[in-house]
Write a protein that holds these residues in place. Structure first.
Motif, PDB file in Angstrom:
ATOM      1  N   PRO A 165       0.819  -1.224   0.000  1.00  0.00           N
ATOM      2  CA  PRO A 165       0.000   0.000   0.000  1.00  0.00           C
ATOM      3  C   PRO A 165       0.848   1.268   0.000  1.00  0.00           C
ATOM      4  O   PRO A 165       0.759   2.102   0.918  1.00  0.00           O
ATOM      5  CB  PRO A 165      -0.823  -0.143   1.283  1.00  0.00           C
ATOM      6  CG  PRO A 165       0.070  -0.903   2.212  1.00  0.00           C
ATOM      7  CD  PRO A 165       0.842  -1.874   1.334  1.00  0.00           C
ATOM      8  N   THR A 195      -4.498  -1.144   0.408  1.00  0.00           N
ATOM      9  CA  THR A 195      -4.474  -2.491   0.968  1.00  0.00           C
ATOM     10  C   THR A 195      -3.207  -3.237   0.556  1.00  0.00           C
ATOM     11  O   THR A 195      -2.572  -2.913  -0.442  1.00  0.00           O
ATOM     12  CB  THR A 195      -5.694  -3.305   0.495  1.00  0.00           C
ATOM     13  OG1 THR A 195      -5.659  -3.411  -0.940  1.00  0.00           O
ATOM     14  CG2 THR A 195      -6.988  -2.634   0.912  1.00  0.00           C
ATOM     15  N   THR A 196      -2.876  -4.259   1.339  1.00  0.00           N
ATOM     16  CA  THR A 196      -1.828  -5.209   0.973  1.00  0.00           C
ATOM     17  C   THR A 196      -2.495  -6.401   0.306  1.00  0.00           C
ATOM     18  O   THR A 196      -3.413  -7.000   0.872  1.00  0.00           O
ATOM     19  CB  THR A 196      -1.038  -5.667   2.205  1.00  0.00           C
ATOM     20  OG1 THR A 196      -0.416  -4.534   2.826  1.00  0.00           O
ATOM     21  CG2 THR A 196       0.024  -6.686   1.829  1.00  0.00           C
ATOM     22  N   ASP A 197      -2.053  -6.748  -0.896  1.00  0.00           N
ATOM     23  CA  ASP A 197      -2.693  -7.814  -1.670  1.00  0.00           C
ATOM     24  C   ASP A 197      -1.722  -8.971  -1.902  1.00  0.00           C
ATOM     25  O   ASP A 197      -0.535  -8.758  -2.184  1.00  0.00           O
ATOM     26  CB  ASP A 197      -3.155  -7.301  -3.036  1.00  0.00           C
ATOM     27  CG  ASP A 197      -4.222  -6.222  -2.927  1.00  0.00           C
ATOM     28  OD1 ASP A 197      -4.558  -5.828  -1.797  1.00  0.00           O
ATOM     29  OD2 ASP A 197      -4.714  -5.776  -3.971  1.00  0.00           O
ATOM     30  N   ALA A 223      -6.895  -9.159  -1.855  1.00  0.00           N
ATOM     31  CA  ALA A 223      -6.568  -8.255  -0.746  1.00  0.00           C
ATOM     32  C   ALA A 223      -6.542  -9.021   0.574  1.00  0.00           C
ATOM     33  O   ALA A 223      -7.395  -9.873   0.833  1.00  0.00           O
ATOM     34  CB  ALA A 223      -7.580  -7.125  -0.676  1.00  0.00           C
ATOM     35  N   ASP A 225      -6.344  -7.265   3.594  1.00  0.00           N
ATOM     36  CA  ASP A 225      -6.870  -6.405   4.644  1.00  0.00           C
ATOM     37  C   ASP A 225      -7.800  -5.367   4.037  1.00  0.00           C
ATOM     38  O   ASP A 225      -8.098  -5.408   2.848  1.00  0.00           O
ATOM     39  CB  ASP A 225      -5.725  -5.736   5.421  1.00  0.00           C
ATOM     40  CG  ASP A 225      -4.798  -4.934   4.504  1.00  0.00           C
ATOM     41  OD1 ASP A 225      -5.051  -4.878   3.274  1.00  0.00           O
ATOM     42  OD2 ASP A 225      -3.805  -4.362   5.001  1.00  0.00           O
ATOM     43  N   LYS A 226      -8.276  -4.432   4.860  1.00  0.00           N
ATOM     44  CA  LYS A 226      -9.100  -3.320   4.417  1.00  0.00           C
ATOM     45  C   LYS A 226      -8.372  -2.014   4.705  1.00  0.00           C
ATOM     46  O   LYS A 226      -7.473  -1.950   5.542  1.00  0.00           O
ATOM     47  CB  LYS A 226     -10.450  -3.314   5.132  1.00  0.00           C
ATOM     48  CG  LYS A 226     -11.371  -4.471   4.767  1.00  0.00           C
ATOM     49  CD  LYS A 226     -12.711  -4.314   5.465  1.00  0.00           C
ATOM     50  CE  LYS A 226     -13.660  -5.432   5.083  1.00  0.00           C
ATOM     51  NZ  LYS A 226     -14.985  -5.277   5.748  1.00  0.00           N
ATOM     52  N   ALA A 227      -8.779  -0.954   3.998  1.00  0.00           N
ATOM     53  CA  ALA A 227      -8.245   0.381   4.233  1.00  0.00           C
ATOM     54  C   ALA A 227      -9.412   1.351   4.285  1.00  0.00           C
ATOM     55  O   ALA A 227     -10.127   1.517   3.302  1.00  0.00           O
ATOM     56  CB  ALA A 227      -7.264   0.785   3.132  1.00  0.00           C
ATOM     57  N   ARG A 231     -12.298  -2.782   0.810  1.00  0.00           N
ATOM     58  CA  ARG A 231     -11.493  -3.902   0.326  1.00  0.00           C
ATOM     59  C   ARG A 231     -11.727  -4.062  -1.164  1.00  0.00           C
ATOM     60  O   ARG A 231     -12.872  -4.239  -1.593  1.00  0.00           O
ATOM     61  CB  ARG A 231     -11.847  -5.199   1.043  1.00  0.00           C
ATOM     62  CG  ARG A 231     -11.083  -6.423   0.493  1.00  0.00           C
ATOM     63  CD  ARG A 231     -11.394  -7.673   1.270  1.00  0.00           C
ATOM     64  NE  ARG A 231     -10.819  -7.622   2.604  1.00  0.00           N
ATOM     65  CZ  ARG A 231     -11.078  -8.508   3.569  1.00  0.00           C
ATOM     66  NH1 ARG A 231     -11.936  -9.487   3.338  1.00  0.00           N
ATOM     67  NH2 ARG A 231     -10.502  -8.396   4.745  1.00  0.00           N
TER      68      ARG A 231
END
Length: 326
Positions: A165, A195-197, A223, A225-227, A231
């Motif tokens: 991210p 997000t980190t995917d 993904a 996580d969420k930001a 997501r």
């Protein structure tokens, strides 16, 4: 070092330049270049070495689509019930560094820089005034490792990595009614998703005859996580390509690329205007300029497109680049 393209072009073929997805109250602008540039040369290296790659992607999303059809971008009545996106012009400049550690292992880093202009008529507006945004900066960096030790000829390989991210996702409109309230632009128009995917893939590459070879590749991006309650959708891409190597320094190529995107989720997601399926045919050329300096170019033409909700789509996508091996 044999002729090959660095995996450092916008991520082992995926939609590397792919735009993510929208924020709440903004309709989705789906785009992405899924041409598999990793195979413009002779595939991945079977020996150690470094390759630098510089790639440019041009994406002009100038048609508003609903399902499999185009949709009028100009509202007949106001206020509107949904957003009427007018267009998005995106340019991606991606620097790739690909290092083959040995015959089995390699690692790739991709650093994209994005320049994008977007125009839209927001939902519930009382006027047809257009809101505009201008976005530029570093996008989400990708780190991808590969292992091709399944067979002695190294024709099969696995890919695994992360999209980080690193790109901003808080840009607002710069002009028009939506700029008055400092409206945050669609997440798909931001520099990054926030997000980190996880990225997973598998590929196969082999010669058909002395003058012909082919490849197949599939990849999944999910993904982790969420930001800010958002997501992005899961994305699945698949490519198959055929190359003619009988000309020597110049290699014509033809690819078939497919992309499937699910629904984005979360409190800031635009669930109704996300999700798509697209198939492209992509003719292109690659060739040796001097020594280990290679050039390539592709035009990606849609042959099937289906979008859920109201989304912008391009008539074509263009990719050009240079790669140099040490």
């Amino acid at each position: 070092m044999n002729l090959r393209l660095s995996a450092g072009l916008a991520g082992t073929f995926t939609l590397l330049a792919a735009a993510a997805i929208p924020t709440a109250a903004i309709a989705c602008s789906s785009c992405g270049c899924s041409v598999a540039t990793d195979w413009t040369g002779a595939g991945y290296a079977n020996s150690s070495g470094l390759r630098i790659d510089a790639r440019f992607d041009f994406i002009d999303q100038n048609q508003l689509r609903l399902g499999s059809h185009t949709f009028d971008k100009n509202p007949e009545e106001l206020p509107t019930e949904h957003e009427y996106q007018q267009g998005s012009l995106s340019r991606f400049y991606t620097l790739g560094l690909d290092y083959s550690i040995n015959r089995d292992w390699g690692i790739n880093v991709q650093v994209p820089y994005l320049v994008r202009e977007h125009q839209t008529i927001g939902e519930e507006q009382d006027t047809a005034d257009i809101s505009r945004s201008e976005t530029q900066g570093i996008g989400d960096v990708r780190l991808i490792a590969r292992w091709q030790g399944l067979f002695e000829d190294r024709s099969w390989g696995l890919q695994f990595g992360l999209k980080l991210p690193t790109g901003s996702h808080q840009k607002t409109f710069t002009d028009g009614p939506l700029a008055t309230d400092a409206e945050i632009i669609d997440r798909g128009l931001q520099n990054g998703t926030g997000t980190t995917d996880l990225i997973l893939g598998v590929y196969n590459y082999a010669a058909i005859s002395r003058d012909w070879d082919r490849f197949e590749q599939v990849q999944l991006k999910q993904a982790l996580d969420k930001a800010d309650g958002f997501r992005p959708s899961s994305q699945f891409t698949a490519s198959a390509g055929l190359r003619y190597v009988g000309f020597g320094r110049v290699t014509p190529q033809l690819q078939l690329n497919a992309r499937v995107e699910g629904k984005e989720v979360g409190s800031n997601a635009d669930y109704d205007n996300s999700g798509s399926q697209a198939v492209y045919v992509s003719p292109g050329l690659s060739g040796t300029l001097a020594g280990t300096l290679n050039a390539y170019g592709f035009v990606q033409l849609p042959v099937y497109q289906h979008y859920t909700g109201y989304q912008l789509a391009p008539h074509y996508l263009a990719t050009v680049g240079l790669s140099y091996g040490f």
